[in-house]
Design a protein around this motif. Structure first.
Motif, PDB file in Angstrom:
ATOM      1  N   GLN A  43       0.983  -1.004   0.286  1.00 45.73           N
ATOM      2  CA  GLN A  43       0.020  -0.230   0.229  1.00 45.73           C
ATOM      3  C   GLN A  43       0.912   1.336   0.283  1.00 45.73           C
ATOM      4  OE1 GLN A  43      -1.999  -0.760   3.754  1.00 45.73           O
ATOM      5  NE2 GLN A  43      -2.614  -2.972   3.026  1.00 45.73           N
ATOM      6  N   VAL A  44       1.823   1.227   0.549  1.00 41.82           N
ATOM      7  CA  VAL A  44       3.127   2.271   0.266  1.00 41.82           C
ATOM      8  C   VAL A  44       4.609   1.704   0.066  1.00 41.82           C
ATOM      9  CG1 VAL A  44       3.819   4.040   2.529  1.00 41.82           C
ATOM     10  CG2 VAL A  44       1.905   3.164   3.200  1.00 41.82           C
ATOM     11  N   SER A  45       4.728   3.253  -0.627  1.00 40.92           N
ATOM     12  CA  SER A  45       5.954   3.035  -1.008  1.00 40.92           C
ATOM     13  C   SER A  45       7.472   3.405  -0.466  1.00 40.92           C
ATOM     14  CB  SER A  45       6.083   3.432  -2.493  1.00 40.92           C
ATOM     15  OG  SER A  45       8.042   3.525  -3.264  1.00 40.92           O
ATOM     16  N   PHE A  46       8.188   2.324   0.286  1.00 39.54           N
ATOM     17  CA  PHE A  46       9.364   2.336   1.211  1.00 39.54           C
ATOM     18  C   PHE A  46       9.961   1.335   0.987  1.00 39.54           C
ATOM     19  CE2 PHE A  46       6.233   0.713   3.769  1.00 39.54           C
ATOM     20  CZ  PHE A  46       6.658  -0.795   4.601  1.00 39.54           C
ATOM     21  N   ASP A  47      11.386   1.605   1.394  1.00 33.99           N
ATOM     22  CA  ASP A  47      12.195  -0.114   1.690  1.00 33.99           C
ATOM     23  C   ASP A  47      12.684   0.259   3.289  1.00 33.99           C
ATOM     24  OD1 ASP A  47      12.255  -0.366  -1.251  1.00 33.99           O
ATOM     25  OD2 ASP A  47      14.555   1.417  -1.329  1.00 33.99           O
ATOM     26  N   PHE A  48      12.929  -1.600   3.298  1.00 30.94           N
ATOM     27  CA  PHE A  48      13.756  -1.345   4.662  1.00 30.94           C
ATOM     28  C   PHE A  48      14.292  -2.166   4.660  1.00 30.94           C
ATOM     29  CE2 PHE A  48       9.863  -5.008   4.119  1.00 30.94           C
ATOM     30  CZ  PHE A  48      10.702  -5.888   5.436  1.00 30.94           C
ATOM     31  N   GLN A  49      15.904  -2.830   5.583  1.00 32.96           N
ATOM     32  CA  GLN A  49      16.667  -3.691   5.671  1.00 32.96           C
ATOM     33  C   GLN A  49      16.758  -4.035   6.818  1.00 32.96           C
ATOM     34  OE1 GLN A  49      19.672  -0.555   5.449  1.00 32.96           O
ATOM     35  NE2 GLN A  49      21.016  -2.248   5.971  1.00 32.96           N
ATOM     36  N   VAL A  50      16.741  -5.347   6.916  1.00 37.09           N
ATOM     37  CA  VAL A  50      16.879  -5.962   8.754  1.00 37.09           C
ATOM     38  C   VAL A  50      18.705  -6.336   9.294  1.00 37.09           C
ATOM     39  CG1 VAL A  50      16.045  -8.011   9.599  1.00 37.09           C
ATOM     40  CG2 VAL A  50      14.860  -6.897   8.055  1.00 37.09           C
ATOM     41  N   ILE A  51      18.555  -5.423   9.692  1.00 42.75           N
ATOM     42  CA  ILE A  51      19.782  -6.456  10.732  1.00 42.75           C
ATOM     43  C   ILE A  51      20.244  -6.823  11.855  1.00 42.75           C
ATOM     44  CG2 ILE A  51      22.126  -4.735  11.441  1.00 42.75           C
ATOM     45  CD1 ILE A  51      21.064  -2.090  10.115  1.00 42.75           C
ATOM     46  N   ASP A  52      20.412  -7.393  11.888  1.00 45.46           N
ATOM     47  CA  ASP A  52      20.865  -8.534  13.114  1.00 45.46           C
ATOM     48  C   ASP A  52      21.281  -8.188  14.055  1.00 45.46           C
ATOM     49  OD1 ASP A  52      21.442 -10.956  14.803  1.00 45.46           O
ATOM     50  OD2 ASP A  52      21.397 -12.218  13.701  1.00 45.46           O
ATOM     51  N   ILE A  53      21.019  -7.523  15.273  1.00 50.32           N
ATOM     52  CA  ILE A  53      22.014  -6.804  16.860  1.00 50.32           C
ATOM     53  C   ILE A  53      23.104  -7.877  16.582  1.00 50.32           C
ATOM     54  CG2 ILE A  53      20.254  -5.372  17.027  1.00 50.32           C
ATOM     55  CD1 ILE A  53      19.685  -7.046  19.572  1.00 50.32           C
ATOM     56  N   ASP A  54      23.212  -8.613  16.747  1.00 52.97           N
ATOM     57  CA  ASP A  54      23.892  -9.890  17.635  1.00 52.97           C
ATOM     58  C   ASP A  54      25.139  -9.706  16.591  1.00 52.97           C
ATOM     59  OD1 ASP A  54      22.988 -10.569  19.214  1.00 52.97           O
ATOM     60  OD2 ASP A  54      21.626 -12.076  18.239  1.00 52.97           O
ATOM     61  N   SER A  55      25.488  -8.808  15.479  1.00 54.71           N
ATOM     62  CA  SER A  55      26.298  -8.802  14.611  1.00 54.71           C
ATOM     63  C   SER A  55      27.013  -7.496  15.060  1.00 54.71           C
ATOM     64  CB  SER A  55      25.929  -8.270  13.192  1.00 54.71           C
ATOM     65  OG  SER A  55      25.284  -7.142  13.010  1.00 54.71           O
ATOM     66  N   SER A  56      26.551  -6.972  16.284  1.00 54.76           N
ATOM     67  CA  SER A  56      27.385  -5.831  16.532  1.00 54.76           C
ATOM     68  C   SER A  56      27.577  -5.536  18.374  1.00 54.76           C
ATOM     69  CB  SER A  56      27.525  -4.348  15.927  1.00 54.76           C
ATOM     70  OG  SER A  56      27.213  -3.182  16.488  1.00 54.76           O
ATOM     71  N   ALA A  61      23.920  -3.287  22.858  1.00 55.38           N
ATOM     72  CA  ALA A  61      23.856  -2.849  23.986  1.00 55.38           C
ATOM     73  C   ALA A  61      22.955  -1.435  23.991  1.00 55.38           C
ATOM     74  CB  ALA A  61      25.192  -2.018  23.817  1.00 55.38           C
ATOM     75  N   LEU A  62      22.543  -1.466  22.663  1.00 59.27           N
ATOM     76  CA  LEU A  62      21.789  -0.201  22.666  1.00 59.27           C
ATOM     77  C   LEU A  62      20.188  -0.747  22.379  1.00 59.27           C
ATOM     78  CD1 LEU A  62      23.020   1.857  19.234  1.00 59.27           C
ATOM     79  CD2 LEU A  62      21.585   3.196  21.051  1.00 59.27           C
ATOM     80  N   TYR A  63      20.191  -2.356  21.347  1.00 59.61           N
ATOM     81  CA  TYR A  63      18.290  -2.750  21.611  1.00 59.61           C
ATOM     82  C   TYR A  63      18.611  -3.905  21.771  1.00 59.61           C
ATOM     83  CZ  TYR A  63      19.065   1.098  17.770  1.00 59.61           C
ATOM     84  OH  TYR A  63      19.002   3.027  17.054  1.00 59.61           O
ATOM     85  N   GLY A  64      19.453  -4.202  22.684  1.00 57.76           N
ATOM     86  CA  GLY A  64      18.759  -5.851  23.463  1.00 57.76           C
ATOM     87  C   GLY A  64      17.750  -6.075  23.677  1.00 57.76           C
ATOM     88  N   GLU A  65      17.640  -5.144  24.726  1.00 56.69           N
ATOM     89  CA  GLU A  65      15.627  -6.145  24.808  1.00 56.69           C
ATOM     90  C   GLU A  65      14.536  -5.515  24.356  1.00 56.69           C
ATOM     91  OE1 GLU A  65      15.908  -7.803  27.503  1.00 56.69           O
ATOM     92  OE2 GLU A  65      17.920  -8.672  26.763  1.00 56.69           O
ATOM     93  N   LYS A  66      14.682  -4.149  23.577  1.00 61.46           N
ATOM     94  CA  LYS A  66      13.798  -3.536  23.011  1.00 61.46           C
ATOM     95  C   LYS A  66      13.828  -4.286  21.510  1.00 61.46           C
ATOM     96  CE  LYS A  66      13.379   1.154  22.458  1.00 61.46           C
ATOM     97  NZ  LYS A  66      14.097   2.545  22.977  1.00 61.46           N
ATOM     98  N   ILE A  67      14.262  -5.281  20.701  1.00 61.64           N
ATOM     99  CA  ILE A  67      13.703  -5.522  19.554  1.00 61.64           C
ATOM    100  C   ILE A  67      12.495  -6.070  19.538  1.00 61.64           C
ATOM    101  CG2 ILE A  67      16.391  -5.820  19.394  1.00 61.64           C
ATOM    102  CD1 ILE A  67      16.065  -9.201  18.845  1.00 61.64           C
ATOM    103  N   PRO A  68      11.936  -6.489  18.021  1.00 65.84           N
ATOM    104  CA  PRO A  68      12.536  -5.530  17.347  1.00 65.84           C
ATOM    105  C   PRO A  68      12.277  -4.141  17.468  1.00 65.84           C
ATOM    106  CG  PRO A  68       9.985  -6.182  16.600  1.00 65.84           C
ATOM    107  CD  PRO A  68      10.534  -6.965  18.186  1.00 65.84           C
ATOM    108  N   VAL A  69      13.605  -2.908  16.491  1.00 64.86           N
ATOM    109  CA  VAL A  69      13.359  -1.748  16.703  1.00 64.86           C
ATOM    110  C   VAL A  69      13.031  -0.810  15.118  1.00 64.86           C
ATOM    111  CG1 VAL A  69      14.287   0.378  17.224  1.00 64.86           C
ATOM    112  CG2 VAL A  69      14.649  -1.386  18.751  1.00 64.86           C
TER     113      VAL A  69
END
Length: 99
Positions: A43-56, A61-69
């Motif tokens: 319905q809406v034009s946008f792009d997104f990518q998925v980043i695995d936080i375990d890669s960094s 530290a930033l997103y550990g308990e908050k995912i997905p963000v």
């Protein structure tokens, strides 16, 4: 003249709305958000990518308990839109601001 008429669509594609989902491989909430975003792309034009936080360690530290963000990448600045689940109201509000 016909060439200049096609250019606006080209410049519009340069301003494609881009988002990142920070998550983990084995995360059902992450999978749910990704699926919801894929459905919304119909319905809406946008792009997104998925980043695995375990890669960094920094991302963990930033997103550990908050995912997905869900984060927007407009003008090379990240802005958090929602976390845990796709908040359609927050997503719509964000899209309305950047139109």
């Amino acid at each position: 003249l016909t060439m200049t008429k096609t250019n606006p669509s080209n410049s519009a594609s340069e301003h494609t709305k881009r988002f990142v989902v920070y998550g983990r491989e084995e995360c059902h909430l992450c999978q749910n958000m990704i699926l919801a975003l894929k459905n919304l792309q119909e319905q809406v034009s946008f792009d997104f990518q998925v980043i695995d936080i375990d890669s960094s360690p920094e991302l963990v530290a930033l997103y550990g308990e908050k995912i997905p963000v869900l984060v927007s990448l407009t003008n090379h600045q990240e802005q958090e839109i929602c976390h845990y689940f796709l908040d359609l109201a927050a997503f719509d509000d964000y899209l309305a601001k950047i139109r």
